[in-house]
Write an enzyme that holds these catalytic residues in place. Structure first.
Site, PDB file in Angstrom:
ATOM      1  CE  LYS A  11      -3.638  -2.687   2.102  1.00  0.00           C
ATOM      2  NZ  LYS A  11      -4.812  -2.763   2.936  1.00  0.00           N
ATOM      3  CD  GLU A  98      -6.804  -0.181   1.360  1.00  0.00           C
ATOM      4  OE1 GLU A  98      -5.736   0.002   0.744  1.00  0.00           O
ATOM      5  OE2 GLU A  98      -6.896  -0.948   2.344  1.00  0.00           O
ATOM      6  CD  GLU A 168      -7.734  -7.930  -0.624  1.00  0.00           C
ATOM      7  OE1 GLU A 168      -6.735  -8.336  -0.022  1.00  0.00           O
ATOM      8  OE2 GLU A 168      -7.869  -6.764  -1.010  1.00  0.00           O
ATOM      9  N   GLY A 174      -7.451  -4.852   7.185  1.00  0.00           N
ATOM     10  CA  GLY A 174      -6.816  -3.938   8.136  1.00  0.00           C
ATOM     11  C   GLY A 174      -7.534  -3.834   9.466  1.00  0.00           C
ATOM     12  CB  SER A 214      -6.975  -9.466   9.210  1.00  0.00           C
ATOM     13  OG  SER A 214      -7.445  -8.133   9.287  1.00  0.00           O
TER      14      SER A 214
HETATM   15  P1  PGA Z   1      -4.651  -6.454   5.427  1.00  0.00           P
HETATM   16  O1  PGA Z   1      -4.866  -5.915   3.947  1.00  0.00           O
HETATM   17  O2  PGA Z   1      -3.831  -7.718   5.337  1.00  0.00           O
HETATM   18  O3  PGA Z   1      -3.919  -5.346   6.144  1.00  0.00           O
HETATM   19  O4  PGA Z   1      -5.995  -6.703   6.010  1.00  0.00           O
HETATM   20  C1  PGA Z   1      -5.141  -6.788   2.877  1.00  0.00           C
HETATM   21  C2  PGA Z   1      -5.311  -5.998   1.613  1.00  0.00           C
HETATM   22  O5  PGA Z   1      -5.875  -4.901   1.662  1.00  0.00           O
HETATM   23  O6  PGA Z   1      -4.875  -6.430   0.512  1.00  0.00           O
END
Ligand code: PGA
Length: 254
Positions: A11, A98, A168, A174, A214
């Site tokens: 990210k 996102e 996802e 997150g 996560s």
């Molecule tokens: P995360 O993000 O492992 O921090 O939950 C996964 C992603 O957004 O690809």
């Protein structure tokens, strides 16, 4: 048997110096790992440097976090597929939640990007997933079907094996809240069924479907043991090279 694919989505994190120290540690940790495909997905600013550092490394591939669907021109702030290819990246993450929620990306935009990526010989990692409100309203399948069909519209079935789908659930990204292995497996099996409807069952069996949300060393094995889970797209835990290496190794054994 589908080969597992484990990707690190950094990210908007990692300066050049941080990327270099990360690779120094990570490449030692995973030097002998050959059982899974490993993909590092740095921010655009670190792509060229990470690409150089991966030059002699066989078992780690490079990916970008986004791209524009046009080939070039007056699109200030955007990056084309050819620019990414030039840096020897093989993958591009498209339609991450996102991007969809914070930057207004629709299925139509994700679809244009998917086609442009394939045209440029990049392998798209197409992200789909429901929000908590959609899950609570019993709309998981409807949302997944709409996003999948919309994102892949007009993509020829013969290209499907080049595409990776990332399931996802938005509520798990997150948040420290992971989908249970059973919840994830249900969604992955549903996605595969829809891929078969868009192509045929032999083609759908070849498509790798990653889970994201996560993922950490502690939940990797249970998730990767599920029959339709073919890897992970890891955000937060991928920022620590040792934790990400651990996830890669656990996935290799699952
Ligand atoms: P995360 O993000 O492992 O921090 O939950 C996964 C992603 O957004 O690809």
């Amino acid at each position: 048997m589908r080969r597992k694919i484990i990707a690190a989505n950094w990210k908007m994190n990692m300066t050049l110096n941080e990327s270099e120290s990360y690779l120094e540690c990570f490449l030692l940790e995973i030097a002998d790992e050959k059982a899974v495909d490993i993909v590092l997905v740095p921010p655009f600013t670190a792509l060229a440097r990470v690409s150089e550092l991966l030059n002699d490394v066989q078992n780690v591939k490079l990916g970008a976090q986004n791209m524009h669907f046009e080939k070039g021109g007056a699109f200030t702030g955007e990056i084309s597929a050819a620019m990414i290819r030039e840096l020897f990246a093989k993958y591009v993450v498209l339609g991450h939640s996102e991007r969809r929620t914070l930057f207004g990306e629709t299925d139509e935009i994700v679809n244009k990007k998917t086609k442009a990526a394939i045209d440029a010989s990049l392998r798209p990692i197409v992200c789909i997933g429901e929000t908590l409100a959609e899950r609570d309203a019993g709309r998981v399948e409807e949302v997944l079907e709409t996003q999948l069909k919309g994102s892949l519209a007009g993509v020829p079935a013969k290209e499907f094996s080049e595409i990776v789908i990332a399931y996802e659930p938005v509520w798990a990204i997150g948040t420290g809240r992971t989908a249970s292995p059973a919840q994830a497996q249900d969604a992955h099996a549903f996605i595969r069924k829809n891929l078969a409807a868009l192509s045929d069952s032999a083609t759908a069996e070849k498509v790798r479907i990653q889970y994201g949300g996560s993922v950490k060393p502690g939940n990797t094995v249970e998730l990767m043991k599920q029959p339709d889970i073919d890897g992970a797209l890891v955000g937060g835990a991928s920022l620590d090279p040792r934790a990400f290496a651990e996830i890669v190794k656990l996935a290799g054994k699952s």
